[in-house]
Motif scaffolding. Sequence first.
Motif, PDB file in Angstrom:
ATOM      1  N   MET A 170      -4.975  -7.005  11.613  1.00  0.00           N
ATOM      2  CA  MET A 170      -5.402  -5.618  11.798  1.00  0.00           C
ATOM      3  C   MET A 170      -4.251  -4.665  11.510  1.00  0.00           C
ATOM      4  SD  MET A 170      -8.467  -4.387  13.284  1.00  0.00           S
ATOM      5  CE  MET A 170      -8.850  -5.179  14.845  1.00  0.00           C
ATOM      6  N   MET A 171      -3.095  -4.955  12.076  1.00  0.00           N
ATOM      7  CA  MET A 171      -1.938  -4.075  11.900  1.00  0.00           C
ATOM      8  C   MET A 171      -1.508  -4.011  10.435  1.00  0.00           C
ATOM      9  SD  MET A 171       0.343  -1.990  13.018  1.00  0.00           S
ATOM     10  CE  MET A 171       0.102  -2.062  14.801  1.00  0.00           C
ATOM     11  N   TYR A 172      -1.378  -5.163   9.819  1.00  0.00           N
ATOM     12  CA  TYR A 172      -0.895  -5.199   8.443  1.00  0.00           C
ATOM     13  C   TYR A 172      -1.861  -4.500   7.485  1.00  0.00           C
ATOM     14  CZ  TYR A 172       3.338  -8.012   8.803  1.00  0.00           C
ATOM     15  OH  TYR A 172       4.624  -8.432   9.057  1.00  0.00           O
ATOM     16  N   ALA A 173      -3.159  -4.717   7.664  1.00  0.00           N
ATOM     17  CA  ALA A 173      -4.130  -4.083   6.782  1.00  0.00           C
ATOM     18  C   ALA A 173      -4.004  -2.564   6.816  1.00  0.00           C
ATOM     19  CB  ALA A 173      -5.542  -4.514   7.166  1.00  0.00           C
ATOM     20  N   ILE A 174      -3.738  -2.012   7.992  1.00  0.00           N
ATOM     21  CA  ILE A 174      -3.625  -0.559   8.122  1.00  0.00           C
ATOM     22  C   ILE A 174      -2.265  -0.066   7.657  1.00  0.00           C
ATOM     23  CG2 ILE A 174      -3.678   1.381   9.735  1.00  0.00           C
ATOM     24  CD1 ILE A 174      -5.610  -0.323  11.468  1.00  0.00           C
ATOM     25  N   MET A 175      -1.180  -0.673   8.175  1.00  0.00           N
ATOM     26  CA  MET A 175       0.156  -0.125   7.883  1.00  0.00           C
ATOM     27  C   MET A 175       0.520  -0.273   6.413  1.00  0.00           C
ATOM     28  SD  MET A 175       2.907  -2.788   9.563  1.00  0.00           S
ATOM     29  CE  MET A 175       3.494  -4.227   8.651  1.00  0.00           C
ATOM     30  N   LYS A 176       0.107  -1.366   5.788  1.00  0.00           N
ATOM     31  CA  LYS A 176       0.458  -1.567   4.385  1.00  0.00           C
ATOM     32  C   LYS A 176      -0.225  -0.561   3.468  1.00  0.00           C
ATOM     33  CE  LYS A 176       3.169  -5.296   4.323  1.00  0.00           C
ATOM     34  NZ  LYS A 176       4.460  -5.422   3.627  1.00  0.00           N
ATOM     35  N   SER A 177      -1.343  -0.006   3.922  1.00  0.00           N
ATOM     36  CA  SER A 177      -2.034   0.983   3.092  1.00  0.00           C
ATOM     37  C   SER A 177      -1.262   2.292   2.993  1.00  0.00           C
ATOM     38  CB  SER A 177      -3.445   1.237   3.640  1.00  0.00           C
ATOM     39  OG  SER A 177      -3.423   2.000   4.838  1.00  0.00           O
ATOM     40  N   TYR A 178      -0.328   2.508   3.920  1.00  0.00           N
ATOM     41  CA  TYR A 178       0.505   3.717   3.899  1.00  0.00           C
ATOM     42  C   TYR A 178       1.790   3.517   3.095  1.00  0.00           C
ATOM     43  CZ  TYR A 178      -2.379   6.089   7.392  1.00  0.00           C
ATOM     44  OH  TYR A 178      -3.414   6.720   8.041  1.00  0.00           O
ATOM     45  N   LEU A 179       1.996   2.318   2.575  1.00  0.00           N
ATOM     46  CA  LEU A 179       3.221   1.998   1.854  1.00  0.00           C
ATOM     47  C   LEU A 179       2.916   1.785   0.371  1.00  0.00           C
ATOM     48  CD1 LEU A 179       4.738  -0.580   4.376  1.00  0.00           C
ATOM     49  CD2 LEU A 179       5.125   1.883   4.288  1.00  0.00           C
ATOM     50  N   PRO A 180       3.861   2.110  -0.509  1.00  0.00           N
ATOM     51  CA  PRO A 180       3.634   1.941  -1.954  1.00  0.00           C
ATOM     52  C   PRO A 180       3.800   0.490  -2.383  1.00  0.00           C
ATOM     53  CG  PRO A 180       5.809   2.848  -1.575  1.00  0.00           C
ATOM     54  CD  PRO A 180       5.157   2.756  -0.214  1.00  0.00           C
ATOM     55  N   VAL A 181       2.828  -0.333  -2.011  1.00  0.00           N
ATOM     56  CA  VAL A 181       2.880  -1.762  -2.337  1.00  0.00           C
ATOM     57  C   VAL A 181       1.575  -2.164  -3.025  1.00  0.00           C
ATOM     58  CG1 VAL A 181       4.439  -2.322  -0.441  1.00  0.00           C
ATOM     59  CG2 VAL A 181       1.969  -2.415  -0.063  1.00  0.00           C
ATOM     60  N   GLU A 182       1.589  -3.292  -3.676  1.00  0.00           N
ATOM     61  CA  GLU A 182       0.397  -3.779  -4.352  1.00  0.00           C
ATOM     62  C   GLU A 182      -0.684  -4.147  -3.331  1.00  0.00           C
ATOM     63  OE1 GLU A 182       1.222  -6.971  -6.949  1.00  0.00           O
ATOM     64  OE2 GLU A 182       2.674  -5.844  -8.174  1.00  0.00           O
ATOM     65  N   PRO A 183      -1.937  -3.927  -3.688  1.00  0.00           N
ATOM     66  CA  PRO A 183      -3.034  -4.309  -2.775  1.00  0.00           C
ATOM     67  C   PRO A 183      -2.992  -5.800  -2.474  1.00  0.00           C
ATOM     68  CG  PRO A 183      -3.847  -2.909  -4.556  1.00  0.00           C
ATOM     69  CD  PRO A 183      -2.427  -3.271  -4.919  1.00  0.00           C
TER      70      PRO A 183
ATOM     71  N   GLN B  78       7.266   3.968  -7.361  1.00  0.00           N
ATOM     72  CA  GLN B  78       6.216   4.848  -7.838  1.00  0.00           C
ATOM     73  C   GLN B  78       5.105   4.082  -8.549  1.00  0.00           C
ATOM     74  OE1 GLN B  78       8.184   7.769 -10.240  1.00  0.00           O
ATOM     75  NE2 GLN B  78       9.472   8.481  -8.546  1.00  0.00           N
ATOM     76  N   ALA B  79       5.372   2.842  -8.953  1.00  0.00           N
ATOM     77  CA  ALA B  79       4.375   2.066  -9.680  1.00  0.00           C
ATOM     78  C   ALA B  79       3.132   1.813  -8.829  1.00  0.00           C
ATOM     79  CB  ALA B  79       4.978   0.739 -10.133  1.00  0.00           C
ATOM     80  N   ASN B  80       3.265   1.774  -7.522  1.00  0.00           N
ATOM     81  CA  ASN B  80       2.144   1.574  -6.609  1.00  0.00           C
ATOM     82  C   ASN B  80       2.115   2.727  -5.605  1.00  0.00           C
ATOM     83  OD1 ASN B  80       1.259  -1.251  -7.409  1.00  0.00           O
ATOM     84  ND2 ASN B  80       3.401  -1.616  -6.914  1.00  0.00           N
ATOM     85  N   GLN B  81       1.133   3.555  -5.687  1.00  0.00           N
ATOM     86  CA  GLN B  81       1.028   4.685  -4.783  1.00  0.00           C
ATOM     87  C   GLN B  81       0.351   4.252  -3.481  1.00  0.00           C
ATOM     88  OE1 GLN B  81       2.344   7.748  -5.348  1.00  0.00           O
ATOM     89  NE2 GLN B  81       3.176   6.875  -7.233  1.00  0.00           N
TER      90      GLN B  81
END
Length: 520
Positions: A371-384, A17-20
Motif C-alpha cells: 500500500m505504501m509503496y504504490a502510493i509513495m512511488k507515484s509521487y517520485l519520477p520513477v518508472e511504473p 526528467q525521463a519519468n515524470q
Amino acid sequence: MRKVFLGICLLLPLSLQANQATPLTNEQIDQVAQRVMQEFSVPGAAVGVVYQGKVVHAKGYGVKNINQPEQKIDRNSLFKIASNTKAFTAAALAILVDEGKIRWDDKVVKYLPDFKLHDAWITEHFIIKDLLTHRSGLGLGAGDLMIWPKPSSFSRQEVIHNLRYLKPAGEFRASYAYDNLLYIVAGELIPAITGLQWEDFVEQRIMQPLGMQHCFAGKVAADKMADMAKPHGIVEGQLQLIERPERDGPAVSSAAGGIKCSLNDMLIWLQLQLDEGRYAGNKQLFSVEQHQAMWSSETIMPVYNSDKRRNNTHFSTYGLGWRLNDVNGYLRVHHTGSLAGMYSYVSFFPELDLGIVVMLNQQSSNARSAMMYAIMKSYLPVEPHDWIAEFIPQPKSSEEAAEHRSNQAKPALYHLDNQHKLTDYAGRYQDPWLGIFSISLQDQKLVMSSERVTQLVGKMSPVAEDKFLVKWNDRSLEADVFAIFNRDDKGQIKQMLLLPESEDIDFSYDFQDLDFKKLP
C-alpha cells in the motif's frame, strides 16, 4: 575523474526528467486499497495523504470486525498505531527540552535512580538520547517478553528494574538493534520530571492542542469504543480475530507502542511534522530546532539489498523516534508499527512536502508495504511498477508456506524411557527477569505456563532426550519453542533453556535470552 564526475552531474537531472511523477488519483488509491486487501486478506484499512499543505486523500476501507460486516471503517475509526507511538514519546521529550527542563545529553540516572544496565559504566554514561536511538548494545528486542504477548503482569517499574539482568549482545553506541523497553524508560522520564503520567502528558500537551479528539494515549473514551477496529491475523491458514485481553490500568508498553488513533487525527500529526512543529497558524508545539533533532541521523542502520533494488537506497539511519533513508534521490523519514493484528506505516518526503499514512487491522507487513509503496512511488519520477505484485510472497503459495510451517512444527515424537519420566520435568523454573514458568502433568501430558505472561501456555511433546516441542495454545502467537533440559552430575534436572522452533519467529519473542533454573 573530473570529467566523469561532471558527466554524472549533468546526466542525473536528464534521467530524472525521463519519468515524470504522476501521483495516484483518489480513484486509483481506492483501487490499490481494494486490491491489497484482497491479495493479503486484510479486513480493514485507513489511508491518508497530505501533500503541499492539503489533505488530498483520506478514506477508510473494509470492516472493523470480520464477524460484524456492518461495522465499516471510516476516517474516525481507531487503530492501534503500535511503534508509530515512539515519535510521540520523542516529541513529548522535545517539548521538555524546549522548556529547559531536560537536555538530550542528560544522564538517565539523574531522573531515574533505579535505572541500571548490566554494565555499570554504561549505566552511568547512558543519556536520554540513547533511550530513543536503538544503540544500547542490548540484543534485538531484548526483554520484550515482559511486554509481549499481551497481557503481562509486569509494571513499568519492574521493566526498568529488570534491565540489569539483560546481557549485552553488542557494543554500546556501536550498532543498531531495535528495542522497545528503553522507550518505556523514556516514557517514565515524563512523570519523574513533570508529575504527569506519560498518557496524560501526551494527551494534554500534544493531542489536545492539536485538536486530536479521536486519538488516545491512555484508555479510549467510552463513547469512542465502538470506533475501535479489531485485530486480525492469518492463523493456521484462516483469517481470524486475534483476541488479547486488556489488563486493567495503563499498558506497561504505552510509550513504546500504545497509542490508538483515527485517520483524521493521524493526518493532523503528519501535517504538524511537515510544518516542523507549527500548528494553528503561528503556534509551535515543539521548536524547529527540536524537529530537526528528531529528524537527524543518530544511529547507522544496515541498507538491505531489497532497499537498494527497490529504492536505489544509499543510507539508512535512525533519529529520535524516526527512521531516515534515501528513496530514488529523495530523503524519506518513516516508521512502521506492528502489534498483534494491527499494523501501521508512516512516510514523509520533506522535499516534496508529502506525508502518507497507512493503517491496517491485519498483521501483514507485505500488505502495508504494498500500500505504501504504490502510493509513495507515484509521487517520485520513477518508472511504473506493480508494487502490489512486488510484495506478494514468491515463489511459495500461502498454502505451501502454511504446509512448510506445519511440517517444521511436527518433528518425530520421541518415546521417553523409564529412566527419564515425565514427572522428572514437572516443577517450577525461574528466570531472573521473566519470572517463573511452571510445568505440570495433565492427562499424561506436560503443560508449560508462565506466571507473568498469561498467553504463554502450551502442551509439550518429547522430540529427543531432554528436549520437548512446546506448542502454545494461542496459535496466533506463531512462536513455538523447543524446551531443552540440562542435568547435574547426579542426573537431576537443574536448568531449562527455550529456543525458537522457527527462524521466522518475531524478534520480540526473545526466548533464547532466558535462563531458567529449576526451583527445589
